[in-house]
Design an enzyme around this catalytic site. Sequence first.
Site, PDB file in Angstrom:
ATOM      1  N   ASN A   1     -13.355  -1.266   4.144  1.00  0.00           N
ATOM      2  CA  ASN A   1     -12.154  -2.064   4.329  1.00  0.00           C
ATOM      3  C   ASN A   1     -10.938  -1.148   4.333  1.00  0.00           C
ATOM      4  O   ASN A   1     -10.957  -0.085   4.954  1.00  0.00           O
ATOM      5  CB  ASN A   1     -12.087  -3.156   3.254  1.00  0.00           C
ATOM      6  CG  ASN A   1     -11.268  -4.353   3.680  1.00  0.00           C
ATOM      7  OD1 ASN A   1     -10.053  -4.347   3.615  1.00  0.00           O
ATOM      8  ND2 ASN A   1     -11.942  -5.405   4.136  1.00  0.00           N
ATOM      9  N   TRP A   2      -9.859  -1.524   3.657  1.00  0.00           N
ATOM     10  CA  TRP A   2      -8.618  -0.754   3.756  1.00  0.00           C
ATOM     11  C   TRP A   2      -8.619   0.499   2.886  1.00  0.00           C
ATOM     12  O   TRP A   2      -7.835   1.428   3.124  1.00  0.00           O
ATOM     13  CB  TRP A   2      -7.414  -1.620   3.379  1.00  0.00           C
ATOM     14  CG  TRP A   2      -7.434  -2.093   1.954  1.00  0.00           C
ATOM     15  CD1 TRP A   2      -7.894  -3.285   1.506  1.00  0.00           C
ATOM     16  CD2 TRP A   2      -6.985  -1.376   0.795  1.00  0.00           C
ATOM     17  NE1 TRP A   2      -7.773  -3.361   0.135  1.00  0.00           N
ATOM     18  CE2 TRP A   2      -7.212  -2.201  -0.320  1.00  0.00           C
ATOM     19  CE3 TRP A   2      -6.404  -0.119   0.592  1.00  0.00           C
ATOM     20  CZ2 TRP A   2      -6.897  -1.809  -1.626  1.00  0.00           C
ATOM     21  CZ3 TRP A   2      -6.092   0.276  -0.702  1.00  0.00           C
ATOM     22  CH2 TRP A   2      -6.326  -0.560  -1.798  1.00  0.00           C
TER      23      TRP A   2
ATOM     24  N   ARG B   1       0.787  -1.233   0.000  1.00  0.00           N
ATOM     25  CA  ARG B   1       0.000   0.000   0.000  1.00  0.00           C
ATOM     26  C   ARG B   1       0.816   1.278   0.000  1.00  0.00           C
ATOM     27  O   ARG B   1       0.242   2.365   0.062  1.00  0.00           O
ATOM     28  CB  ARG B   1      -0.979  -0.001   1.185  1.00  0.00           C
ATOM     29  CG  ARG B   1      -2.035  -1.041   1.004  1.00  0.00           C
ATOM     30  CD  ARG B   1      -3.114  -1.058   2.051  1.00  0.00           C
ATOM     31  NE  ARG B   1      -3.782  -2.338   1.913  1.00  0.00           N
ATOM     32  CZ  ARG B   1      -3.488  -3.423   2.600  1.00  0.00           C
ATOM     33  NH1 ARG B   1      -2.543  -3.372   3.526  1.00  0.00           N
ATOM     34  NH2 ARG B   1      -4.095  -4.551   2.370  1.00  0.00           N
TER      35      ARG B   1
ATOM     36  N   GLY C   1      -1.476 -11.366   9.223  1.00  0.00           N
ATOM     37  CA  GLY C   1      -1.360 -12.762   9.611  1.00  0.00           C
ATOM     38  C   GLY C   1      -2.299 -13.163  10.725  1.00  0.00           C
ATOM     39  O   GLY C   1      -2.240 -14.291  11.211  1.00  0.00           O
TER      40      GLY C   1
ATOM     41  N   ASP D   1     -14.470 -12.141  11.997  1.00  0.00           N
ATOM     42  CA  ASP D   1     -13.410 -11.586  11.167  1.00  0.00           C
ATOM     43  C   ASP D   1     -13.580 -10.079  10.984  1.00  0.00           C
ATOM     44  O   ASP D   1     -13.136  -9.507   9.996  1.00  0.00           O
ATOM     45  CB  ASP D   1     -13.372 -12.297   9.807  1.00  0.00           C
ATOM     46  CG  ASP D   1     -12.080 -12.060   9.027  1.00  0.00           C
ATOM     47  OD1 ASP D   1     -11.165 -11.419   9.591  1.00  0.00           O
ATOM     48  OD2 ASP D   1     -11.988 -12.483   7.870  1.00  0.00           O
TER      49      ASP D   1
ATOM     50  N   CYS E   1      -4.892 -16.405  -4.928  1.00  0.00           N
ATOM     51  CA  CYS E   1      -4.551 -15.748  -6.196  1.00  0.00           C
ATOM     52  C   CYS E   1      -5.383 -16.277  -7.363  1.00  0.00           C
ATOM     53  O   CYS E   1      -5.845 -15.501  -8.201  1.00  0.00           O
ATOM     54  CB  CYS E   1      -3.070 -15.942  -6.499  1.00  0.00           C
ATOM     55  SG  CYS E   1      -1.958 -15.125  -5.337  1.00  0.00           S
TER      56      CYS E   1
END
Length: 686
Positions: free
Chosen positions: A400-401, A130, A190, A313, A605
Amino acid sequence: MSKICRPLLIAAAAAVLGACSAPPVTTGAASADVDWPGYNNGADESGYSPLEQINRDTLDDLGLAWTLDLPGENTLEARPIAVDGVLYFTGSTADVYAVDARSGKLLWKHAAEVWKHNPRKMKFIFPINRGCAYDNGRIFSATTDGRLLALDAKSGELLWSTQTLDPASPETITGAPRTFDGKVMIGHGGGDIGVRGHVAAYDQVTGEEVWKFYVVPGSPEQNAGDPAMERAATTWTGEYWKTGTGGAPWDSLTYDPELDQVYIGTGNSGPYDPEKRSPGGGDNLYLTSIVALDADSGEYRWHYQQNPREAWDYKSTANMVAANLEIDGRERKVLMQLPTNGFYYVLDRVTGKPIAAEKVGKVTWAERIDLETGRPVEKPGIRYQSGEAVLWPSVIGAHNWMPMAWSPQTELAYIPYMQLGMRFIKSPANFTGVEREAVLEDERDGKGSLVAWDPVAGEEAWRVDHDWLWNGGLLATAGGLVFQGTADGWFSAYDAADGERLWRFNAGLGMISAASSYSVDGVQYIAILAGYGVPNLDHMPTKNPGWRYGAQPRRLLVFRLGGDAQLPPTAPPSWERNIIDDPELVIDPADVAAGQLLFGSCRNCHGAGAISYGAPAPDLRESALAMDLEALYSALQQGTFTPRGMPSFDELSREQVRQIHAFIRDRARAALAGEEAATTKSSAGS
């Protein structure tokens, strides 16, 4: 629900600015250069530019100044920073670029070479990064494998490299560092895998660790003598340090120079099911929390936990904006965040006490936030006590981000909002303790919006709906504008007051990063990276705008008034699939079943069910390499494509590769037969 009363005397355009707010607004064409030195510009993390040369009246003259193609790049999440006439940003695999901010000439590039340093880390997260940070003539970046790097801003020379993570652990880094007071700070990801989250600050000159703060407690021996960890440990039960904890602070970090403290947005639990990690009860501090630390020592000051005993989550890793607001007739120092759980929080940043918390969009997991206790009033049954639960928002969150922006001019926050529900199914055999499926019940489920939010009134000011779920972050400017790139490839400017779209540009590829604005020689520029990408763990049509792996070049786009550059032609979006197969090949259903389990390592992916959206990696049902068993073995077991970002899986035997091959062939045949399943299991990694 409790709301903040806004005094009538405050005009909508008034800015109540404090020491950690944006710089004063400039007028007209700035005579001096104005930088964008950090990920969200200033220490307040507002994503706001004081420049106003590009405004409602001049916007019709906004055009493309120049572009820079970025061969080899893929998913681009970085936000460019601008310092002294140079743009700096990171690519998919944490390579750092330095580009002349006027002309687009590449000045230097530093290759992160994760594949050389620790290729094992490449297995745990698909290639994303990012961005970088600047301070005192140095550029700071962090790599997937956990190295924090200091580069000379003029030459790109590596000044030092510090390993911030255990090389043998599944921890990774995708976020941008933050700099302050001679230090550089970074967290990690993680948490989904159960690692113990932490954030650390390092000396900018030497790279030596200055302080480290663990988000969650460790073993009793590790906690001994640490008041913050000893306090947190009382909110956990069992041998949690062996089971897994989580909490990794993988994105948002905010520095407050006025109060000399930093705010850490902490991550979700791992395992998700609290009965697996902390049986019998406990809030599990400091998961899904905002934690304030002393900026000099890293010592705990206060915390606010948004989701006690987190089970879905949910994470508090979205950007946190520091501002000064007039509330009930007096100025308050506040911290604002819309985390994944869908409540817009306004906290007193001196004490951490909640001032307001209101739902943005569709939120069903809680009735409200009790401002007296600070705790959510949860809806019955959401903890999948009966075996499953359905709730909104999903694990990807209402936000989100992708950064929201805050304008002190309009006193509105601009949010890249998402609406999606999720079914949680208890699954004790799974490490996380649950399985998850996306739920779409109404016409807006699975789609995104740009929401303007009034934190003082506690309500939506206006909204622009998008067709796709996963869109870019926001830039607000003193020109009365809000900029956003979207999944469909349009880069747009909206009136910050009412949301009217005033301008748009077809970028030829979707965008998920946020734009930056800077000025050089009195000219204001807007810069954004075009490189759509989405976690491929789920198969959801509303996240697939048709961009294909390798079909559209990834680019840096820069705009200015009077810009007349032309974007080279690019391939349009396409939903056609060129599935290939060898009908002579006989595959055993038992091999297909075994291969499906093994393919779990490839899903991030290449997609659930081998259905890829194309951005992180190609669709293997279309791949000639994946049809050739020997070539697939070479790629997986021997790491043929490791330098290009694909990890090796040398633990796989030849037999296991053959089973993965069988699964891919089975999925190709299902697609050719029109039997492609709409797999909707979902996740949102860090």
